[in-house]
Scaffold this active site. Structure first.
Site, PDB file in Angstrom:
ATOM      1  CG  ASP A  44      -1.954  -1.062   1.215  1.00  0.00           C
ATOM      2  OD1 ASP A  44      -2.369  -1.439   0.108  1.00  0.00           O
ATOM      3  OD2 ASP A  44      -2.353  -1.525   2.288  1.00  0.00           O
ATOM      4  CE1 TYR A  72       3.658  -6.509   4.792  1.00  0.00           C
ATOM      5  CE2 TYR A  72       3.182  -8.777   5.401  1.00  0.00           C
ATOM      6  CZ  TYR A  72       3.236  -7.776   4.455  1.00  0.00           C
ATOM      7  OH  TYR A  72       2.857  -8.035   3.160  1.00  0.00           O
ATOM      8  CG  ASP A  86      -4.684   3.142   5.667  1.00  0.00           C
ATOM      9  OD1 ASP A  86      -5.241   4.255   5.692  1.00  0.00           O
ATOM     10  OD2 ASP A  86      -4.722   2.397   4.670  1.00  0.00           O
ATOM     11  NE  ARG A 170      -4.688  -1.862   4.379  1.00  0.00           N
ATOM     12  CZ  ARG A 170      -5.447  -1.450   3.367  1.00  0.00           C
ATOM     13  NH1 ARG A 170      -6.159  -0.346   3.477  1.00  0.00           N
ATOM     14  NH2 ARG A 170      -5.518  -2.138   2.254  1.00  0.00           N
TER      15      ARG A 170
END
Length: 273
Positions: A44, A72, A86, A170
């Site tokens: 993203d 991550y 986000d 997310r």
């Protein structure tokens, strides 16, 4: 330089926040002077970190690199939610900051966010969501191999996830309750770390397909006759390998990716011509 003369290989890139994966590919094209460039695994725009950029004939190998697990590092904000999961979404302060976090582990069913790059009826979900359309993405099963809370400071928590391809971090964070991803960084893809990766500016160093493949899969050297046969898509006698293997000629140049079936190595992806 035409497509057949273009170099082939893998470029490890460290995508900065604010750029799309497509933007990084465009920068790589300019830096390398090569037209045939793609990537394996989207990040993203708000996220940072490792993007595997495929150059020349290596673009044919995207699915093998996409399938590698991802690592991550996340900064989650607790006590608030976001419509996009986000910082770019509409933030709602709930004030509910959980104590101990119960992190997902193992096989997880999740629905990709409406503001994601997954396609719905042939169009990116985020494009529909930004027009105000109601978007419902299909559920999928993903695997979280590792999950840990690294630190906690007030309403911020540092999390680390190692997960299968296709996992939306997310969604993992939103699933904790009143939380969203404040920062998201991909620190590794399979055996490839982000440290030392190309930052999107300056000289870009491409590693060969054989060098990159050797970090996670088998590499088999062929004699001249075998390389010629494989280069024409023909099967050759098997060698007892498990999983796709990269076949190289005597000079180390990648010829094809092949899998063993019924005692033969059969070409899955040709890398010549």
């Amino acid at each position: 330089m035409n497509a057949e003369e273009s170099p082939s290989g893998i470029l490890l890139a460290d995508k900065p926040s604010g750029l799309s994966s497509h933007d990084m590919v465009a920068r790589a094209r300019r830096a390398l002077g090569v037209r045939r460039v793609g990537h394996a695994g989207t990040l993203d725009p708000f996220a940072t970190g490792l993007l595997i950029v495929l150059v020349g004939r290596a673009t044919r190998l995207a699915r093998f690199f996409v399938a590698l697990p991802k690592t991550y590092e996340v900064v989650a904000r607790l006590g608030a939610t976001s419509t996009t999961g986000d910082p770019e979404g509409e933030i709602v302060e709930t004030g509910v900051v959980p104590g101990a976090l119960v992190l997902p582990l193992g096989v997880v069913r999740q629905r990709p966010p409406a503001y994601s790059a997954v396609k719905v009826a042939g169009e990116r979900a985020y494009a529909r969501a930004r027009r105000g359309e109601a978007v419902e993405t299909a559920e999928r099963e993903v695997t979280v191999h590792e999950a840990s809370e690294r630190w906690r400071e007030g309403d911020r928590a540092g999390l680390r996830f190692v997960c299968s391809s296709g996992t939306y971090v997310r969604s993992l964070v939103a699933g904790l309750g009143d939380a969203y991803c404040l920062e998201l960084r991909r620190t590794a893809i399979g055996p490839f770390p982000v440290e030392g990766a190309w930052p999107g500016e300056g000289v870009a160093a491409v590693v060969t397909v054989a060098e990159a493949w050797a970090r996670f899969g088998g590499v088999l050297e062929l004699d001249e006759g075998q390389a010629r046969a494989v280069g024409h898509g023909r099967a050759i006698p098997g060698r007892g390998v498990d999983g796709p293997a990269l076949l190289v000629d005597g000079s180390g140049e990648a010829v094809a990716v092949a899998s063993e079936q019924a005692g033969e190595l059969r070409v899955e992806v040709g890398l010549r011509g």
